[in-house]
Design a protein around this motif. Structure first.
Motif, mmCIF file in Angstrom:
data_model
loop_
_atom_site.group_PDB
_atom_site.id
_atom_site.type_symbol
_atom_site.label_atom_id
_atom_site.label_comp_id
_atom_site.label_asym_id
_atom_site.label_seq_id
_atom_site.Cartn_x
_atom_site.Cartn_y
_atom_site.Cartn_z
ATOM 1 N N LEU A 47 0.867 -1.175 0.000
ATOM 2 C CA LEU A 47 0.000 0.000 0.000
ATOM 3 C C LEU A 47 0.904 1.225 0.000
ATOM 4 C CD1 LEU A 47 -2.613 -1.107 2.705
ATOM 5 C CD2 LEU A 47 -2.738 -1.388 0.221
ATOM 6 N N ASN A 48 0.861 1.983 -1.084
ATOM 7 C CA ASN A 48 1.798 3.078 -1.289
ATOM 8 C C ASN A 48 1.099 4.418 -1.075
ATOM 9 O OD1 ASN A 48 3.942 4.670 -2.022
ATOM 10 N ND2 ASN A 48 3.814 4.190 -4.209
ATOM 11 N N ASN A 49 1.291 5.004 0.115
ATOM 12 C CA ASN A 49 0.732 6.323 0.436
ATOM 13 C C ASN A 49 -0.790 6.375 0.229
ATOM 14 O OD1 ASN A 49 3.123 8.363 0.917
ATOM 15 N ND2 ASN A 49 3.744 7.014 -0.755
ATOM 16 N N ALA A 50 -1.452 5.250 0.431
ATOM 17 C CA ALA A 50 -2.895 5.169 0.191
ATOM 18 C C ALA A 50 -3.658 5.395 1.502
ATOM 19 C CB ALA A 50 -3.257 3.819 -0.402
ATOM 20 N N GLU A 51 -4.677 6.211 1.441
ATOM 21 C CA GLU A 51 -5.454 6.562 2.627
ATOM 22 C C GLU A 51 -6.824 5.870 2.611
ATOM 23 O OE1 GLU A 51 -5.758 10.794 2.737
ATOM 24 O OE2 GLU A 51 -3.577 11.106 2.702
ATOM 25 N N ASP A 52 -7.307 5.538 3.810
ATOM 26 C CA ASP A 52 -8.657 5.000 3.996
ATOM 27 C C ASP A 52 -8.887 3.722 3.181
ATOM 28 O OD1 ASP A 52 -9.431 7.057 5.758
ATOM 29 O OD2 ASP A 52 -9.872 8.372 4.063
ATOM 30 N N VAL A 53 -7.879 2.866 3.154
ATOM 31 C CA VAL A 53 -7.991 1.613 2.408
ATOM 32 C C VAL A 53 -8.635 0.535 3.286
ATOM 33 C CG1 VAL A 53 -6.647 -0.263 1.363
ATOM 34 C CG2 VAL A 53 -6.030 2.114 0.929
ATOM 35 N N LYS A 54 -9.432 -0.320 2.644
ATOM 36 C CA LYS A 54 -9.985 -1.504 3.298
ATOM 37 C C LYS A 54 -9.247 -2.723 2.743
ATOM 38 C CE LYS A 54 -14.536 0.607 3.900
ATOM 39 N NZ LYS A 54 -15.990 0.550 3.562
ATOM 40 N N LEU A 55 -8.719 -3.566 3.651
ATOM 41 C CA LEU A 55 -7.837 -4.677 3.277
ATOM 42 C C LEU A 55 -8.424 -5.979 3.818
ATOM 43 C CD1 LEU A 55 -4.969 -5.128 1.944
ATOM 44 C CD2 LEU A 55 -4.053 -5.065 4.274
ATOM 45 N N PRO A 82 -3.671 5.194 8.516
ATOM 46 C CA PRO A 82 -4.327 4.004 9.053
ATOM 47 C C PRO A 82 -5.326 3.429 8.056
ATOM 48 C CG PRO A 82 -5.258 5.976 10.033
ATOM 49 C CD PRO A 82 -4.082 6.423 9.215
ATOM 50 N N LEU A 83 -5.553 2.118 8.143
ATOM 51 C CA LEU A 83 -6.566 1.492 7.317
ATOM 52 C C LEU A 83 -7.955 1.927 7.768
ATOM 53 C CD1 LEU A 83 -5.304 -2.217 7.159
ATOM 54 C CD2 LEU A 83 -4.957 -0.419 5.458
ATOM 55 N N ALA A 84 -8.893 1.919 6.822
ATOM 56 C CA ALA A 84 -10.286 2.161 7.180
ATOM 57 C C ALA A 84 -10.898 0.918 7.812
ATOM 58 C CB ALA A 84 -11.079 2.570 5.938
ATOM 59 N N ALA A 85 -10.467 -0.256 7.357
ATOM 60 C CA ALA A 85 -10.959 -1.529 7.888
ATOM 61 C C ALA A 85 -10.099 -2.636 7.301
ATOM 62 C CB ALA A 85 -12.429 -1.742 7.529
ATOM 63 N N GLY A 86 -10.204 -3.834 7.863
ATOM 64 C CA GLY A 86 -9.457 -4.958 7.302
ATOM 65 C C GLY A 86 -9.424 -6.151 8.222
ATOM 66 N N GLY A 87 -9.017 -7.282 7.652
ATOM 67 C CA GLY A 87 -8.894 -8.513 8.420
ATOM 68 C C GLY A 87 -8.858 -9.729 7.505
ATOM 69 N N ASN A 88 -8.541 -10.883 8.098
ATOM 70 C CA ASN A 88 -8.514 -12.175 7.406
ATOM 71 C C ASN A 88 -7.517 -12.202 6.252
ATOM 72 O OD1 ASN A 88 -9.415 -14.874 7.153
ATOM 73 N ND2 ASN A 88 -10.724 -14.323 5.432
#
Length: 228
Positions: A47-55, A82-88
């Motif tokens: 993730l390169n300088n990306a904002e509000d990403v969900k992973l 920070p990520l907006a959300a993520g998991g698994n």
């Protein structure tokens, strides 16, 4: 660099073909000659300088154990967004950026990453001479890995190696290591590429092993400075 993106259900492996200059490539390609800089030690998902990403639910295997499978990059010295959300998210091989520890874990089932055999960096000593083996067929370099893996799938085999066939110029020789017999002597059952007595010199060689066998015999990449 994509803000507010959703990165979901990717399976990533066989990345990192641009060489790292601290790792010897088994086959020197013409385009390698012009490289003056090493690639970064990332060969997975970045993730390169990306904002509000969900992973969510990405399975990644880096090329080397010391390549990053999951990495966040940021310009300057500050922390990444920070990520907006993520998991698994799962890693079959490689490192995890500490910033992503909360949403990424190590997988015990390598098939999640589409991997039946793990490539082990073996330098110019890719044949484990003290592991019981059979000398298989020779194949063209373009198909050798696929065909040798198929031979291993269909036989008494848990690892295979490739090297230049000195009897048939231009072909790769397939060596198949027997699952039914233990490596001998016993010293070659632990981290064998670090022991000169367990390995044999090869030209343009590669070594592949099932993930379970890699763990069983603690098979790590060739390290010139650690060898005895």
């Amino acid at each position: 660099r994509t803000h507010r993106g959703v990165v979901k259900q990717n399976v990533i492996y066989d990345n990192g073909v641009v060489p790292r200059l601290d790792k010897m490539e088994p086959i020197a390609e013409d385009w390698h000659q012009g490289l003056s800089k090493s690639r970064q030690s990332y060969s997975g998902l970045v993730l390169n300088n990306a904002e509000d990403v969900k992973l969510w639910s990405n399975n990644v295997a880096a090329r080397y154990d010391d390549d990053y499978a999951f990495k966040q990059e940021v310009d300057g010295s500050g922390p990444p967004p920070p990520l907006a959300a993520g998991g698994n998210n799962k890693v079959c091989q490689g490192l995890i950026d500490p910033n992503l520890d909360a949403v990424v874990s190590t997988a015990s089932d390598w098939s999640l990453c589409g991997i039946n055999y793990v490539e082990i960096f073996c330098g110019d000593h890719c044949h484990l001479i003290q592991w019981p083996y059979t000398m298989g067929s020779s194949y063209s370099p373009e198909t050798a890995e696929e065909e040798c893996a198929l031979d291993c799938d269909n036989g008494d085999c848990y690892a295979f190696s490739l090297q230049d066939d000195y009897d048939n110029e231009g072909l790769k020789w397939c060596f198949l290591y027997k699952e039914s017999q233990e490596p001998s002597p016993e010293s070659c059952q632990n981290d064998p590429f670090q022991l000169s007595s367990c390995t044999y010199h090869t030209t343009s060689g590669k070594f592949f092993i099932t993930p379970e066998t890699k763990e069983l015999y603690n098979v790590n990449g060739y390290d010139f400075w650690a060898r005895v």
